[in-house]
Design a protein around this motif. Structure first.
Motif, PDB file in Angstrom:
ATOM      1  N   HIS A  55       0.838  -1.205   0.000  1.00 38.31           N
ATOM      2  CA  HIS A  55       0.000   0.000   0.000  1.00 38.31           C
ATOM      3  C   HIS A  55       0.873   1.256   0.000  1.00 38.31           C
ATOM      4  CE1 HIS A  55      -4.254  -1.427   1.102  1.00 38.31           C
ATOM      5  NE2 HIS A  55      -3.576  -2.500   0.772  1.00 38.31           N
ATOM      6  N   LEU A  56       1.982   1.199   0.735  1.00 33.11           N
ATOM      7  CA  LEU A  56       2.858   2.370   0.816  1.00 33.11           C
ATOM      8  C   LEU A  56       3.508   2.689  -0.526  1.00 33.11           C
ATOM      9  CD1 LEU A  56       4.540   1.657   4.258  1.00 33.11           C
ATOM     10  CD2 LEU A  56       2.837   3.407   3.758  1.00 33.11           C
ATOM     11  N   LEU A  57       3.754   1.671  -1.346  1.00 36.07           N
ATOM     12  CA  LEU A  57       4.331   1.925  -2.675  1.00 36.07           C
ATOM     13  C   LEU A  57       3.438   2.857  -3.484  1.00 36.07           C
ATOM     14  CD1 LEU A  57       5.621  -1.560  -3.929  1.00 36.07           C
ATOM     15  CD2 LEU A  57       6.950   0.284  -2.897  1.00 36.07           C
ATOM     16  N   VAL A  58       2.134   2.706  -3.314  1.00 36.52           N
ATOM     17  CA  VAL A  58       1.180   3.524  -4.066  1.00 36.52           C
ATOM     18  C   VAL A  58       0.938   4.856  -3.360  1.00 36.52           C
ATOM     19  CG1 VAL A  58      -1.162   3.622  -5.017  1.00 36.52           C
ATOM     20  CG2 VAL A  58       0.096   1.454  -5.012  1.00 36.52           C
ATOM     21  N   GLY A  59       0.780   4.816  -2.050  1.00 34.90           N
ATOM     22  CA  GLY A  59       0.495   6.042  -1.314  1.00 34.90           C
ATOM     23  C   GLY A  59       1.675   6.990  -1.234  1.00 34.90           C
ATOM     24  N   PHE A  60       2.888   6.443  -1.259  1.00 37.01           N
ATOM     25  CA  PHE A  60       4.103   7.251  -1.126  1.00 37.01           C
ATOM     26  C   PHE A  60       5.125   6.775  -2.172  1.00 37.01           C
ATOM     27  CE2 PHE A  60       1.897   6.855   2.876  1.00 37.01           C
ATOM     28  CZ  PHE A  60       1.759   8.178   3.283  1.00 37.01           C
ATOM     29  N   PRO A  61       4.935   7.166  -3.435  1.00 40.45           N
ATOM     30  CA  PRO A  61       5.760   6.626  -4.523  1.00 40.45           C
ATOM     31  C   PRO A  61       7.255   6.861  -4.358  1.00 40.45           C
ATOM     32  CG  PRO A  61       3.864   7.831  -5.399  1.00 40.45           C
ATOM     33  CD  PRO A  61       3.898   8.087  -3.932  1.00 40.45           C
ATOM     34  N   ARG A  62       7.643   7.820  -3.508  1.00 41.82           N
ATOM     35  CA  ARG A  62       9.074   8.092  -3.359  1.00 41.82           C
ATOM     36  C   ARG A  62       9.850   6.883  -2.846  1.00 41.82           C
ATOM     37  NH1 ARG A  62       6.515  11.226   0.588  1.00 41.82           N
ATOM     38  NH2 ARG A  62       6.895  10.620   2.777  1.00 41.82           N
ATOM     39  N   VAL A  63       9.178   5.988  -2.088  1.00 44.95           N
ATOM     40  CA  VAL A  63       9.915   4.830  -1.574  1.00 44.95           C
ATOM     41  C   VAL A  63      10.268   3.858  -2.704  1.00 44.95           C
ATOM     42  CG1 VAL A  63       8.866   5.053   0.713  1.00 44.95           C
ATOM     43  CG2 VAL A  63       7.874   3.455  -0.934  1.00 44.95           C
ATOM     44  N   SER A  64       9.569   3.953  -3.842  1.00 52.70           N
ATOM     45  CA  SER A  64       9.914   3.144  -5.015  1.00 52.70           C
ATOM     46  C   SER A  64      11.091   3.740  -5.772  1.00 52.70           C
ATOM     47  CB  SER A  64       8.734   3.059  -5.992  1.00 52.70           C
ATOM     48  OG  SER A  64       7.780   2.114  -5.597  1.00 52.70           O
ATOM     49  N   ARG A  65      11.475   4.949  -5.397  1.00 54.65           N
ATOM     50  CA  ARG A  65      12.435   5.686  -6.212  1.00 54.65           C
ATOM     51  C   ARG A  65      13.695   6.047  -5.433  1.00 54.65           C
ATOM     52  NH1 ARG A  65       8.356  10.111  -8.744  1.00 54.65           N
ATOM     53  NH2 ARG A  65       9.935  10.352 -10.358  1.00 54.65           N
ATOM     54  N   GLY A  66      14.029   5.190  -4.469  1.00 49.82           N
ATOM     55  CA  GLY A  66      15.281   5.364  -3.760  1.00 49.82           C
ATOM     56  C   GLY A  66      15.283   6.457  -2.717  1.00 49.82           C
ATOM     57  N   ARG A  67      14.105   6.925  -2.299  1.00 50.26           N
ATOM     58  CA  ARG A  67      14.040   8.000  -1.322  1.00 50.26           C
ATOM     59  C   ARG A  67      13.591   7.456   0.034  1.00 50.26           C
ATOM     60  NH1 ARG A  67      17.256  11.128  -3.334  1.00 50.26           N
ATOM     61  NH2 ARG A  67      16.559  12.803  -1.944  1.00 50.26           N
ATOM     62  N   ALA A  68      13.974   8.178   1.089  1.00 45.98           N
ATOM     63  CA  ALA A  68      13.547   7.811   2.429  1.00 45.98           C
ATOM     64  C   ALA A  68      12.078   8.151   2.612  1.00 45.98           C
ATOM     65  CB  ALA A  68      14.390   8.543   3.475  1.00 45.98           C
ATOM     66  N   PHE A  69      11.363   7.305   3.355  1.00 46.85           N
ATOM     67  CA  PHE A  69       9.973   7.624   3.656  1.00 46.85           C
ATOM     68  C   PHE A  69       9.893   8.912   4.482  1.00 46.85           C
ATOM     69  CE2 PHE A  69       6.295   7.552   6.418  1.00 46.85           C
ATOM     70  CZ  PHE A  69       5.276   7.367   5.505  1.00 46.85           C
ATOM     71  N   LYS A  70      10.786   9.056   5.459  1.00 45.30           N
ATOM     72  CA  LYS A  70      10.861  10.285   6.254  1.00 45.30           C
ATOM     73  C   LYS A  70      11.825  11.244   5.565  1.00 45.30           C
ATOM     74  CE  LYS A  70      10.135   7.991  10.726  1.00 45.30           C
ATOM     75  NZ  LYS A  70      10.773   7.667  12.032  1.00 45.30           N
ATOM     76  N   PRO A  71      11.319  12.269   4.873  1.00 41.69           N
ATOM     77  CA  PRO A  71      12.203  13.141   4.086  1.00 41.69           C
ATOM     78  C   PRO A  71      13.312  13.779   4.906  1.00 41.69           C
ATOM     79  CG  PRO A  71       9.902  13.541   3.520  1.00 41.69           C
ATOM     80  CD  PRO A  71       9.894  12.636   4.713  1.00 41.69           C
ATOM     81  N   GLU A  72      13.053  14.062   6.179  1.00 43.39           N
ATOM     82  CA  GLU A  72      14.075  14.729   6.986  1.00 43.39           C
ATOM     83  C   GLU A  72      15.317  13.866   7.170  1.00 43.39           C
ATOM     84  OE1 GLU A  72      11.177  12.768   9.959  1.00 43.39           O
ATOM     85  OE2 GLU A  72      11.107  13.771   7.996  1.00 43.39           O
ATOM     86  N   THR A  73      15.166  12.532   7.045  1.00 42.30           N
ATOM     87  CA  THR A  73      16.324  11.659   7.233  1.00 42.30           C
ATOM     88  C   THR A  73      17.242  11.647   6.013  1.00 42.30           C
ATOM     89  OG1 THR A  73      15.135   9.674   6.496  1.00 42.30           O
ATOM     90  CG2 THR A  73      15.057  10.190   8.847  1.00 42.30           C
ATOM     91  N   GLU A  74      16.832  12.302   4.933  1.00 43.69           N
ATOM     92  CA  GLU A  74      17.744  12.439   3.789  1.00 43.69           C
ATOM     93  C   GLU A  74      18.958  13.284   4.164  1.00 43.69           C
ATOM     94  OE1 GLU A  74      17.687  10.829   1.152  1.00 43.69           O
ATOM     95  OE2 GLU A  74      15.635  10.277   0.633  1.00 43.69           O
ATOM     96  N   LYS A  75      18.871  14.031   5.260  1.00 45.02           N
ATOM     97  CA  LYS A  75      19.979  14.892   5.691  1.00 45.02           C
ATOM     98  C   LYS A  75      20.984  14.150   6.571  1.00 45.02           C
ATOM     99  CE  LYS A  75      16.936  18.949   5.733  1.00 45.02           C
ATOM    100  NZ  LYS A  75      16.278  19.971   6.598  1.00 45.02           N
ATOM    101  N   LEU A  76      20.727  12.879   6.868  1.00 47.50           N
ATOM    102  CA  LEU A  76      21.652  12.119   7.710  1.00 47.50           C
ATOM    103  C   LEU A  76      23.046  12.077   7.090  1.00 47.50           C
ATOM    104  CD1 LEU A  76      19.612   9.082   9.045  1.00 47.50           C
ATOM    105  CD2 LEU A  76      21.106  10.534  10.412  1.00 47.50           C
ATOM    106  N   ALA A  77      24.035  12.266   7.930  1.00 46.07           N
ATOM    107  CA  ALA A  77      25.431  12.272   7.450  1.00 46.07           C
ATOM    108  C   ALA A  77      25.981  10.849   7.453  1.00 46.07           C
ATOM    109  CB  ALA A  77      26.269  13.181   8.343  1.00 46.07           C
ATOM    110  N   TRP A  78      25.587  10.074   6.446  1.00 42.17           N
ATOM    111  CA  TRP A  78      26.109   8.716   6.321  1.00 42.17           C
ATOM    112  C   TRP A  78      27.607   8.756   6.047  1.00 42.17           C
ATOM    113  CZ3 TRP A  78      22.485   5.573   7.924  1.00 42.17           C
ATOM    114  CH2 TRP A  78      21.146   5.816   7.622  1.00 42.17           C
TER     115      TRP A  78
END
Length: 487
Positions: free
Chosen positions: A296-319
């Protein structure tokens, strides 16, 4: 002569296949031949990160499907085109050549697949060819179960309750295999054993030998699990040395078996008691609902299909960057099962040698990489996709983001599995570790979880490596990284 066409994708089975059932019924009513097609897209599969393990399994299951279809007088034709961008023309050209009037298929929920289907439908329509799609991968279509505010659920427990509360037993009715069709002069295409884009690796034949292909094998595995292990699933599923899980995921990932067939079997075995979280059937049902939740999340939040974090703020993590030689070495040690943490290493060696990993260990190894090593979860997700026989975007991505605390309903960032305590708790006698790390089999059940460092053997080839990190400082490092994005 006009024909009907069933397009197989991630649904390589004859039983409980909605699109196939409808296509067979329509062909019989119209007194037209029914063709089947599967489209091989090697470059797209590479772009999606699939490895030779699952592609080899797919081809073997496709060959089994072809044999089943031939007994139903339905030829399976194979088309080959590089990727989804070239697929619409490839399929339309085939339909025109074969005088196909209507194409039947089961829906796929990933972003690229949904874009592909839109393009296919448009191209078919332009040529006067109709199409019909069917829900197959989930019991409830994405978007049907929503919160009181009308949103997609982002937390599992209320989704789980709504799912159970809305379930009608008729939704678990499975479809039989269609009856044989009239004879046709067309013949099936041979299925290749391998594709040159996916060369076999050293463990390839061993991995393939562990997983028999075909619907009969999948149904037998389901039957064995229901009859032998379901009652004990709640107690045994967390212990990797025990055969406590269903091990059905490779067949589920390719649609050789449907989730509906699994749920129907559990329903029948328990007379409909699927909601009890303290029974094996209830816990297994909740795992199947987790699988649907991620879809269901693949459809409701397409960004997770495209290599993005579900929580956008975690894209700033300093890996930590893999361009750093030390980080690259640690990543390689994780991949090869040489981290110095026995249960982590045993799990990674199981993955490479079998194409599968116990679910408890998927959580542990994912958390070790993303938190203890502070390496981007996408690197681990990609490595798993290449190795897994059950490679599945929704479940793999959902699991990795859960462990990394970047996903929906994720574990809190400060909750970090300790590999030593996990080992003592879930492999108390060290049986699983001894199986995969024979260099430690001489240790007793206390030492094996945290081997003593033998200074004399540090530089010999047979010695087990020292831990590559200090757990306490690694924990402090990841907590600081998460706190930094909070601030």
């Amino acid at each position: 002569m006009p024909k009907q066409l069933i397009w197989f994708r991630a649904d390589l089975r004859c039983h409980d296949n909605p699109a196939f059932w409808e296509a067979a019924q329509a062909a019989r009513e119209a007194q037209q031949p029914l063709l089947a097609v599967f489209i091989i897209t090697p470059q797209q599969w590479l772009a999606h990160g699939l490895g030779s393990n699952q592609v080899g399994f797919l081809l073997r299951n496709l060959a089994q499907l072809g044999q089943q279809l031939s007994q139903l007088n339905i030829p399976l034709k194979l088309l080959n085109t590089p990727d989804f961008s070239s697929l619409p023309k490839c399929l339309v050209d085939f339909c025109k050549e074969q005088e196909v009037q209507r194409v039947y298929y089961n829906q796929q929920l990933e972003w690229n697949e949904r874009q592909r289907d839109q393009a296919v439908n448009q191209s078919l329509h332009q040529e006067g060819i109709t199409s019909a799609s069917f829900e197959d991968q989930v019991i409830f279509p994405p978007g049907q179960l929503r919160t009181g505010k009308g949103d997609y659920y982002t937390v599992f427990t209320p989704f789980y309750r709504k799912w159970l509360g809305q379930l009608n037993p008729q939704q678990l009715t499975t479809l039989p295999c269609p009856a044989p069709q009239p004879q046709t002069h067309l013949t099936s295409d041979p299925v290749p054993e391998q594709l040159e884009e996916f060369p076999p690796h050293p463990y390839y034949q061993q991995v393939q030998s562990l997983w028999p292909a075909g619907e009969a094998a999948a149904l037998q595995q389901l039957d064995d699990f229901i009859n032998q292990a379901l009652d004990h699933y709640a107690q045994a599923r967390d212990f990797p040395a025990q055969p406590g899980t269903s091990s059905l995921s490779p067949w589920l990932a390719l649609g050789v078996l449907s989730a509906r067939q699994c749920l129907a079997a559990a329903w029948q075995a328990t007379q409909g008691r699927l909601a009890s979280k303290d029974t094996g059937a209830g816990v297994w049902t909740s795992e199947l609902i987790w699988r649907e939740f991620y879809r269901h999340l693949l459809v409701g939040f397409p960004r997770v299909s495209r290599g993005r974090a579900f929580k956008p703020e975690t894209e700033k993590l300093a890996w930590r960057s893999l361009n750093n030689p030390e980080v690259q070495q640690q990543f390689q040690a994780w991949q090869e099962g040489r981290t110095g943490f026995p249960l982590v290493d045993a799990a990674m060696r199981q993955l490479v040698a079998t194409g599968w990993m116990h679910n408890r260990l998927r959580m542990l190894t994912a958390m070790f990489l993303s938190k203890h090593l502070l390496i981007d979860w996408r690197e681990g997700e990609s490595f798993f996709m290449k190795q897994l026989m059950d490679a599945d975007l929704a479940s793999n991505n959902g699991g990795w983001q859960w462990a990394a605390s970047t996903g929906t309903d994720a574990v809190p960032y400060f909750r970090i599995f300790n590999p030593y305590s996990q080992s003592k708790r879930f492999d108390p006698e060290g049986d699983f570790i001894r199986h995969w790390l024979p260099e430690l089999k001489h240790l007793n059940s206390k030492q094996i979880h945290q081997p003593p460092v033998d200074k004399a053997d540090l530089f010999t080839e047979s010695s087990y490596p020292q831990p590559i990190i200090d757990l306490k400082s690694a924990r402090e490092r990841v907590l600081q990284a998460f706190q930094a994005i909070k601030n």
